[in-house]
Scaffold this motif. Structure first.
Motif, PDB file in Angstrom:
ATOM      1  N   LEU A 150      -6.175   9.842   1.220  1.00 40.12           N
ATOM      2  CA  LEU A 150      -7.356   8.704   1.213  1.00 40.12           C
ATOM      3  C   LEU A 150      -7.380   7.866   2.372  1.00 40.12           C
ATOM      4  N   ARG A 151      -5.938   7.525   2.972  1.00 41.92           N
ATOM      5  CA  ARG A 151      -6.113   6.793   4.137  1.00 41.92           C
ATOM      6  C   ARG A 151      -6.833   7.210   5.223  1.00 41.92           C
ATOM      7  N   LEU A 152      -6.492   8.721   5.156  1.00 35.97           N
ATOM      8  CA  LEU A 152      -7.171   9.321   6.475  1.00 35.97           C
ATOM      9  C   LEU A 152      -8.971   9.069   6.350  1.00 35.97           C
ATOM     10  N   ASN A 153      -9.196   9.560   5.062  1.00 42.58           N
ATOM     11  CA  ASN A 153     -10.579   9.534   4.602  1.00 42.58           C
ATOM     12  C   ASN A 153     -11.436   8.125   4.835  1.00 42.58           C
ATOM     13  N   ALA A 154     -10.585   6.954   4.379  1.00 46.30           N
ATOM     14  CA  ALA A 154     -10.929   5.720   4.610  1.00 46.30           C
ATOM     15  C   ALA A 154     -11.272   5.406   6.047  1.00 46.30           C
ATOM     16  N   ALA A 155     -10.270   5.821   6.999  1.00 45.36           N
ATOM     17  CA  ALA A 155     -10.358   5.669   8.422  1.00 45.36           C
ATOM     18  C   ALA A 155     -11.577   6.260   9.023  1.00 45.36           C
ATOM     19  N   SER A 156     -11.956   7.311   8.470  1.00 41.81           N
ATOM     20  CA  SER A 156     -13.212   7.708   8.814  1.00 41.81           C
ATOM     21  C   SER A 156     -14.601   7.351   8.415  1.00 41.81           C
ATOM     22  N   LEU A 157     -14.423   6.531   7.677  1.00 46.53           N
ATOM     23  CA  LEU A 157     -15.888   5.832   6.970  1.00 46.53           C
ATOM     24  C   LEU A 157     -16.409   4.920   7.869  1.00 46.53           C
ATOM     25  N   GLY A 158     -15.843   4.435   9.194  1.00 43.09           N
ATOM     26  CA  GLY A 158     -16.435   3.811  10.097  1.00 43.09           C
ATOM     27  C   GLY A 158     -16.531   2.381   9.612  1.00 43.09           C
ATOM     28  N   ASP A 159     -17.538   1.447  10.149  1.00 43.72           N
ATOM     29  CA  ASP A 159     -17.482   0.013   9.745  1.00 43.72           C
ATOM     30  C   ASP A 159     -18.395  -0.194   8.979  1.00 43.72           C
ATOM     31  N   GLY A 160     -18.385  -1.600   8.334  1.00 39.66           N
ATOM     32  CA  GLY A 160     -18.949  -1.987   7.100  1.00 39.66           C
ATOM     33  C   GLY A 160     -17.839  -2.617   6.123  1.00 39.66           C
TER      34      GLY A 160
ATOM     35  N   THR B 123     -12.443  -0.578   1.132  1.00 45.76           N
ATOM     36  CA  THR B 123     -11.777   0.647   0.789  1.00 45.76           C
ATOM     37  C   THR B 123     -10.303   0.818   1.382  1.00 45.76           C
ATOM     38  N   ARG B 124     -10.727   0.493   2.739  1.00 46.28           N
ATOM     39  CA  ARG B 124      -9.222   0.541   3.745  1.00 46.28           C
ATOM     40  C   ARG B 124      -8.198  -0.391   3.174  1.00 46.28           C
ATOM     41  N   ALA B 125      -8.539  -1.572   2.660  1.00 43.59           N
ATOM     42  CA  ALA B 125      -7.768  -2.608   2.356  1.00 43.59           C
ATOM     43  C   ALA B 125      -7.123  -2.260   0.995  1.00 43.59           C
ATOM     44  N   ALA B 126      -7.980  -1.645   0.001  1.00 45.26           N
ATOM     45  CA  ALA B 126      -7.481  -1.105  -1.436  1.00 45.26           C
ATOM     46  C   ALA B 126      -6.398   0.023  -1.034  1.00 45.26           C
ATOM     47  N   VAL B 127      -6.695   0.924  -0.051  1.00 47.62           N
ATOM     48  CA  VAL B 127      -5.659   1.941   0.151  1.00 47.62           C
ATOM     49  C   VAL B 127      -4.297   1.412   0.837  1.00 47.62           C
ATOM     50  N   GLU B 128      -4.657   0.365   1.547  1.00 53.92           N
ATOM     51  CA  GLU B 128      -3.347  -0.291   1.992  1.00 53.92           C
ATOM     52  C   GLU B 128      -2.534  -1.049   0.890  1.00 53.92           C
TER      53      GLU B 128
ATOM     54  N   GLU C  68      -4.848 -15.610  -1.155  1.00 58.72           N
ATOM     55  CA  GLU C  68      -4.925 -14.358  -0.688  1.00 58.72           C
ATOM     56  C   GLU C  68      -5.463 -13.291  -1.677  1.00 58.72           C
ATOM     57  N   ARG C  69      -5.160 -13.632  -2.940  1.00 58.14           N
ATOM     58  CA  ARG C  69      -6.040 -12.312  -3.778  1.00 58.14           C
ATOM     59  C   ARG C  69      -7.280 -12.747  -4.141  1.00 58.14           C
ATOM     60  N   MET C  70      -7.654 -13.994  -3.844  1.00 54.16           N
ATOM     61  CA  MET C  70      -9.111 -14.278  -4.019  1.00 54.16           C
ATOM     62  C   MET C  70      -9.953 -13.765  -2.889  1.00 54.16           C
ATOM     63  N   ALA C  71      -9.537 -13.884  -1.721  1.00 48.58           N
ATOM     64  CA  ALA C  71      -9.832 -13.210  -0.680  1.00 48.58           C
ATOM     65  C   ALA C  71     -10.181 -11.575  -0.933  1.00 48.58           C
ATOM     66  N   PHE C  72      -9.330 -10.961  -1.392  1.00 48.48           N
ATOM     67  CA  PHE C  72      -9.472  -9.532  -1.796  1.00 48.48           C
ATOM     68  C   PHE C  72     -10.604  -9.237  -2.720  1.00 48.48           C
TER      69      PHE C  72
END
Length: 471
Positions: free
Chosen positions: A246-256, A262-267, A304-308
């Motif tokens: 998932l982390r590798l796939n999220a890294a390939s999603l580009g910007d936006g 998605t990357r924050a959720a995976v982390e 912090e959680r409201m920012a997410f």
């Protein structure tokens, strides 16, 4: 058990002492009476040889004076013999003439009651064929001489036996109760989570066997918990492989925004898995509260959680508001636990309300408590009691109730509670009361999903009533 043994021993000893002491006391009294009358019979026998030889008054008076007890207790009664000799009475007569004549007629000794004691009437045959009667007075004091002292000694011995038996029973009971108390204490310690609690294998055979069984059970519990921790760690470790993908796939999603979300959720998912693995590997189970002086800043965690969650709220067109996070708010709850509670409450808002439903998070800091309010403008919860019960969520909306149970356990670990009601937005309001003075909430009996009721300070309740509306 100890007092029961003492009571049984006391009852048995008292019955034995009474069974032996009462007959023995009666025997002692009878022996004293027999001794007194035996002495009287010896005095009467000392006069009998003189009466068989002579009936001269002077000689008989000398014999009576020599054989008497010194208390004028000896008397001789000689009947009249025709015209030559009249009736002769030597000494003080206490018995009646009828009693004396009855002894002459029967020809055997007899005793009769008189004032102050008793008399022994002994018949003696004279040389002339007449029957004389020797009267010996036995006072009551001589009959009971030594009886009181003997009874006192007997009572003292009986009391000593009773006290000794009680003392021995108490010591024996203490030897039996002490291992039982240690067993109860060990059971309480094990129930409180102290897995190292063990019981010495001492005392009677039954209690030693109980201690062996308890220690074996405690070892088995420790082993089972260790196996569960290892299993949880292994299962969590298996999630690393799909998370890496998932982390590798999220890294390939580009910007936006979607890609960043998605990357924050995976982390975050990776961090949670690492936390689960570390916690499962730890030998000491973690609790919801931190130690004395530890905790976290509730305002910082809420921001912090409201920012997410705000990113997802913008995607669903939800209005949201945060209040009370402009200054630090220290609470005795671990940072990860508070974050998990907020995620559970906000996740319920997104899961159980339609898109576009507004929500708000308010933090109110009081003198002895902090309240975190999570409210929404959704349809509300029709049955708060069922919603608070673990595993009793309705199957129609897929709720299990575990999220609210996590929040409840965190609040109750500080002495606080959780309440569900109606919010000013028109939907549900979950009020999390976190106590700051470190008092432990009492253990509740019965239904664990019941909503707790407690009296909150009026000052903080007035503050809650002035919550700001959504912009």
């Amino acid at each position: 058990m100890r007092w029961a043994l003492v009571k049984v021993s006391l009852a048995v000893t008292v019955m034995v002492v009474v069974a032996f002491a009462v007959p023995l006391g009666l025997v002692i009294r009878e022996m004293a009476r027999d001794r007194a009358f035996s002495n009287a019979e010896r005095e009467a026998a000392a006069v009998a040889p003189a009466l068989s030889i002579t009936t001269d008054r002077d000689q008989l008076e000398r014999v009576v004076a020599a054989a008497g007890s010194g208390e004028a207790g000896l008397a001789v009664h000689i009947p009249a013999a025709g015209r030559d000799r009249g009736r002769v009475d030597i000494g003080r007569q206490r018995a009646t003439d009828a009693d004396i004549q009855a002894v002459r007629d029967m020809g055997r000794a007899s005793t009769t009651e008189v004032a102050g004691g008793s008399t022994l009437l002994q018949p003696v045959a004279l040389s002339s064929g007449e029957i004389a009667v020797v009267e010996v007075y036995v006072p009551e004091s001589e009959v009971t001489n030594g009886v009181g002292t003997a009874w006192a000694v007997l009572a003292a011995v009986g009391a000593a036996l009773v006290v000794g038996s009680v003392a021995v029973a108490d010591r024996l009971g203490a030897r039996m109760v002490r291992p039982a108390r240690r067993l109860v204490k060990g059971a309480h310690e094990l129930g409180e989570g102290r897995l190292g609690a063990r019981v010495p294998e001492e005392g009677p055979t039954e209690l030693r066997l109980a201690a062996v069984a308890f220690n074996s059970m405690a070892d088995q519990v420790v082993q089972l918990l260790a196996n569960e921790r290892e299993l949880a760690a292994d299962l969590s470790h298996r999630l690393r492989t799909p998370l890496t993908v998932l982390r590798l796939n999220a890294a390939s999603l580009g910007d936006g925004p979607a890609a960043e979300q998605t990357r924050a959720a995976v982390e975050q998912l990776e961090r949670e898995v690492d936390t689960i693995i570390r916690t499962a590997r730890d030998a000491k189970p973690q609790t919801a509260t931190a130690g004395p002086g530890a905790g976290c800043d509730a305002a910082e965690v809420v921001r912090e959680r409201m920012a997410f969650w705000s990113a997802l709220a913008e995607d669903e067109g939800r209005k949201w508001r945060v209040a009370g996070t402009d200054r630090p708010v220290r609470i005795p709850v671990a940072r990860a636990d508070l974050a998990a509670a907020l995620d559970a409450l906000l996740g319920n808002v997104f899961r159980h309300t339609p898109e576009g439903t507004a929500f708000a998070v308010d933090v109110h800091n009081g003198e002895d408590a902090v309240i975190v309010l999570v409210s929404d403008a959704g349809p509300g919860i029709p049955d708060p009691e069922a919603a608070m019960a673990r595993g009793r969520g309705s199957g129609s909306d897929g709720s299990t109730g575990l999220g609210l149970d996590i929040v409840r356990r965190i609040a109750e670990s500080t002495g606080g509670d959780v309440r569900i009601g109606s919010s000013v937005l028109g939907g549900t309001e979950v009020r999390v009361w976190i106590q700051l003075d470190g008092r432990t909430a009492p253990v509740r009996r019965g239904h664990r999903g019941a909503v707790r009721r407690r009296r909150h300070p009026r000052r903080l309740m007035r503050t809650l009533s002035r919550s700001r509306p959504l912009p």
